[in-house]
Write a protein that holds these residues in place. Structure first.
Motif, mmCIF file in Angstrom:
data_model
loop_
_atom_site.group_PDB
_atom_site.id
_atom_site.type_symbol
_atom_site.label_atom_id
_atom_site.label_comp_id
_atom_site.label_asym_id
_atom_site.label_seq_id
_atom_site.Cartn_x
_atom_site.Cartn_y
_atom_site.Cartn_z
ATOM 1 N N ALA A 16 0.839 -1.207 0.000
ATOM 2 C CA ALA A 16 0.000 0.000 0.000
ATOM 3 C C ALA A 16 0.871 1.253 0.000
ATOM 4 O O ALA A 16 0.587 2.223 -0.703
ATOM 5 C CB ALA A 16 -0.932 -0.003 1.210
ATOM 6 N N GLU A 17 1.966 1.221 0.777
ATOM 7 C CA GLU A 17 2.877 2.373 0.839
ATOM 8 C C GLU A 17 3.562 2.599 -0.506
ATOM 9 O O GLU A 17 3.697 3.726 -0.970
ATOM 10 C CB GLU A 17 3.945 2.159 1.924
ATOM 11 C CG GLU A 17 3.466 2.522 3.314
ATOM 12 C CD GLU A 17 2.971 3.962 3.390
ATOM 13 O OE1 GLU A 17 3.775 4.901 3.211
ATOM 14 O OE2 GLU A 17 1.771 4.159 3.619
ATOM 15 N N GLU A 19 2.439 1.744 -3.421
ATOM 16 C CA GLU A 19 1.423 2.259 -4.345
ATOM 17 C C GLU A 19 1.195 3.755 -4.101
ATOM 18 O O GLU A 19 1.056 4.548 -5.028
ATOM 19 C CB GLU A 19 0.116 1.467 -4.179
ATOM 20 C CG GLU A 19 -1.014 1.895 -5.113
ATOM 21 C CD GLU A 19 -0.606 2.075 -6.570
ATOM 22 O OE1 GLU A 19 -1.062 3.064 -7.177
ATOM 23 O OE2 GLU A 19 0.179 1.247 -7.108
ATOM 24 N N ARG A 20 1.192 4.145 -2.819
ATOM 25 C CA ARG A 20 0.978 5.554 -2.475
ATOM 26 C C ARG A 20 2.119 6.426 -3.017
ATOM 27 O O ARG A 20 1.891 7.479 -3.604
ATOM 28 C CB ARG A 20 0.873 5.694 -0.952
ATOM 29 C CG ARG A 20 0.229 6.983 -0.494
ATOM 30 C CD ARG A 20 0.052 6.982 1.014
ATOM 31 N NE ARG A 20 1.314 7.150 1.707
ATOM 32 C CZ ARG A 20 1.880 8.340 1.922
ATOM 33 N NH1 ARG A 20 1.310 9.431 1.507
ATOM 34 N NH2 ARG A 20 3.025 8.425 2.562
ATOM 35 N N LYS A 23 1.889 6.731 -6.698
ATOM 36 C CA LYS A 23 0.828 7.656 -7.069
ATOM 37 C C LYS A 23 1.326 9.100 -6.954
ATOM 38 O O LYS A 23 1.071 9.933 -7.820
ATOM 39 C CB LYS A 23 -0.375 7.432 -6.160
ATOM 40 C CG LYS A 23 -1.671 7.939 -6.728
ATOM 41 C CD LYS A 23 -2.845 7.409 -5.927
ATOM 42 C CE LYS A 23 -3.907 8.478 -5.826
ATOM 43 N NZ LYS A 23 -4.888 8.207 -4.809
ATOM 44 N N GLU A 153 -1.511 13.589 4.494
ATOM 45 C CA GLU A 153 -0.787 12.793 3.502
ATOM 46 C C GLU A 153 -0.906 13.389 2.110
ATOM 47 O O GLU A 153 -0.314 12.919 1.172
ATOM 48 C CB GLU A 153 -1.292 11.339 3.517
ATOM 49 C CG GLU A 153 -2.645 11.096 2.866
ATOM 50 C CD GLU A 153 -3.820 11.636 3.688
ATOM 51 O OE1 GLU A 153 -4.963 11.546 3.210
ATOM 52 O OE2 GLU A 153 -3.605 12.160 4.801
#
Length: 193
Positions: A16-17, A19-20, A23, A153
């Motif tokens: 998830a990190e 992917e973040r 992005k 974030e």
């Protein structure tokens, strides 16, 4: 085993990190080199329906009530469908973030006058209205600045992106925050003769 479960969980967090971060990098790169919109006549209501399909899960899971109001005889308007979907999705997600405890999301389309260079034209208007806490007056003038964000974030490319896309369509994006009545974004897209 418990160890395997913990490892799986850790991997999920790491994925998830990654992917973040990816992005964020994509957003930076896109901001640096925007592509000009490729304009095709499109139906604003269809665009809204497609965008709501993308955001439907968030709207429902947050207990937000959706209200749609459409003017019946809207003509097609020249737009880059994917870019305008990004703009609309951005406005919808911002509205949802303003209503963490639920509320009402109202999306309208209408035909409006659009004062152009020396002649009055017409425009299709898309309005996204929430019943959240509104935007504090002290940051209202800054929300379209690149990299301005009130979210921990966030890097705040959202609204500056949206503004850039709308202006490249020859349109305008406006925000209104009547005291204690949430926030309303309005996107005007000019009709070409």
């Amino acid at each position: 085993s418990a160890g395997d479960a913990a490892r799986k969980r850790d991997l999920k967090v790491i994925e998830a990190e990654i992917e973040r971060v990816n992005k964020l990098i994509r957003q930076f790169l896109d901001y640096a080199r925007p592509r000009p919109p490729s304009l095709e006549p499109a139906d604003a209501r269809g665009l809204i329906a497609e965008t709501l399909e993308l955001a439907g899960y968030e709207i429902e899971s947050q207990g937000v009530e959706l209200e749609r109001v459409d003017e019946s005889d809207l003509p097609p308007v020249a737009m880059d469908r994917e870019q305008m979907k990004q703009v609309l999705l951005n406005l919808i997600l911002n509205a949802l973030q303003a209503m963490p405890g639920g509320g009402k999301l109202r999306i309208e389309t209408a035909l409006r006058d659009f004062p152009g260079e020396g002649r009055a034209g017409r425009a299709v208007e898309l309005r996204v209205k929430d019943t959240g806490g509104g935007i504090p007056p002290e940051i209202r003038s800054r929300i379209f600045e690149p990299f301005f964000s009130t979210k921990e974030e966030g890097i705040g490319l959202g609204l500056s992106f949206a503004q850039r896309i709308v202006e490249e369509h020859g349109g305008r994006i406006r925000v209104e925050c009547p005291e204690g009545q949430g926030t309303e974004f309005s996107v005007l897209l000019p009709l070409r003769e």
